[in-house]
Design an enzyme around this catalytic site. Sequence first.
Site, PDB file in Angstrom:
ATOM      1  N   LYS A  98      43.252  37.634  53.189  1.00 56.67           N
ATOM      2  CA  LYS A  98      42.563  38.370  53.618  1.00 56.67           C
ATOM      3  C   LYS A  98      41.705  38.603  52.515  1.00 56.67           C
ATOM      4  O   LYS A  98      40.437  37.713  52.270  1.00 56.67           O
ATOM      5  CB  LYS A  98      42.429  39.190  54.253  1.00 56.67           C
ATOM      6  N   HIS A 122      42.412  46.041  46.020  1.00 50.80           N
ATOM      7  CA  HIS A 122      42.901  46.718  47.330  1.00 50.80           C
ATOM      8  C   HIS A 122      43.826  47.316  46.853  1.00 50.80           C
ATOM      9  O   HIS A 122      44.115  47.056  46.187  1.00 50.80           O
ATOM     10  CB  HIS A 122      43.195  45.197  47.779  1.00 50.80           C
ATOM     11  N   ARG A 161      52.610  45.605  62.649  1.00 47.20           N
ATOM     12  CA  ARG A 161      53.539  46.115  62.155  1.00 47.20           C
ATOM     13  C   ARG A 161      53.935  47.788  61.768  1.00 47.20           C
ATOM     14  O   ARG A 161      54.423  47.867  61.955  1.00 47.20           O
ATOM     15  CB  ARG A 161      52.716  45.500  60.473  1.00 47.20           C
TER      16      ARG A 161
HETATM   17  N1  URA Z   1      46.843  47.097  52.560  1.00 50.68           N
HETATM   18  C1  URA Z   1      47.061  45.275  54.000  1.00 50.68           C
HETATM   19  O1  URA Z   1      46.039  45.189  53.910  1.00 50.68           O
HETATM   20  N2  URA Z   1      48.036  45.349  54.595  1.00 50.68           N
HETATM   21  C2  URA Z   1      49.103  45.878  54.590  1.00 50.68           C
HETATM   22  O2  URA Z   1      50.384  45.488  54.275  1.00 50.68           O
HETATM   23  C3  URA Z   1      49.294  46.990  53.227  1.00 50.68           C
HETATM   24  C4  URA Z   1      47.673  47.183  52.329  1.00 50.68           C
END
Ligand code: URA
Length: 455
Positions: A189, A84, A170
Amino acid sequence: MVILSVPEVLSKKRQGGELMDDEIEYFVECVCNKEIDRSQIGAMLMAFCLRGLSRKETVTLTKAMMNSGTVQQWDPSWKMVDKHSTGGVGDKVTFPLVAAVPLFGLKMPMVAGRGLGHTGGTADKLEAIPGFKISLTEEHMMRTLRDVGCYITTQFGNIAPADQTLYSIRDVTSTVCYAPLVCSSIMSKKLAEGIGSLVLDVKSGVASTTESHEQAEWLARMMVDIGHGMGVNTTAVLTEMHTPIGYTIGNSLEIIESLECMKGNGPADLNKIVAVQGGMLLYDGGIAETLEQGEEMILKTFRNGTALDKFLEILGNQGVEKETLELLRTGKYEEVFAKPTYIQRIFAHQSGYIEKVDAMALGTATVLLGGGRQLAGDKIDFAVGIKLLRTKGDKVENGDILAEVHHNGQLTTMLQTRIKEAFLIGENDAPIRRVLSIVKPNAPTVDYEVYRSQH
Ligand code: URA
């Protein structure tokens, strides 16, 4: 303590108090049960940013968000891994990575995000490919992991549902770039995916969610510690994000550049980031003996065509028609992707070296062209974006073309100036240094080059 109401918790944070575990859990519960107004969520997010979240509050928030849904469970014999990014401009690393890593027997149940602020989203980019379906049934996911080795989906049903709501708020309340919120969003997640290893691409620079190197390192360390504490082998790779990655920004353009990378024609910086992150997963999974060997194994899949085959298989498994896959394989991109009405060139106004290509300015410009969302629910224009013909460190002559802006009528004079001013031309030859350092649990942060020579 007895929690009375959301306004009471809000008021405590507004005044700078440290929230107790049950207050944070109560807030997350209200977010999921919809027992809270979106304005209250926005206010709480802003209070978090302005008053700060401590390390303890961040851990509690992450766990509460993860536990707001289910944690996936898989066949115990499968080696589950994922990657990620904290988000960047021109960040298309995921595509070549998911094409290469499953070739070594690792399984990737990837939950990807939408665009956030000035940064593009993996899920939006994939939807630029006609026919691609981002939502899968649980039965399809299981079958895919068994037969294909990777799927890419957005947060579905019950995977960290609290993050789904917080993420969308956000995005439109200017509360994206706060490290503890980035940490809780990503880790909630990723931990819910039921994986054994995770590599995190933590960006540092003007166009990342963490601008200073110290903030990026704080975020990396926090995420690595949380992952490790939850039994996931977690590594963070710190990468530079002042300059866009590769030569394209915008949904269709980035998919095309990714396919070229899988065909062995990728730009050097993209190849390098993918190789390090993929190589790290192979190394952590015991498939490569050194990080360096892992990097070479990843790059080989681009040269021998196996990564491209795997990526097309992933796309086919998620709804893309055979004819479209063939057009992608043979590079007939103009027959697949939506075309922009206009292509406007941006010229160099002096000779010299490109000292800076401001990724923040170009990321924001792409959003304003329609390539990202300004309001939750905005429809994305996949055709728009910016194609760089030159990047940082390149020598240019006055009048050379620096970039092409692909647009559908949204390119105002102001925006054109902003894009032009994103290029700083001077006398210094300043190459990009992309991979900065590596953060592993219970070990000091290691400069990337030193890390390589140790193995
Ligand atoms: N990727 C995400 O899943 N969340 C964030 O806050 C920033 C990048």
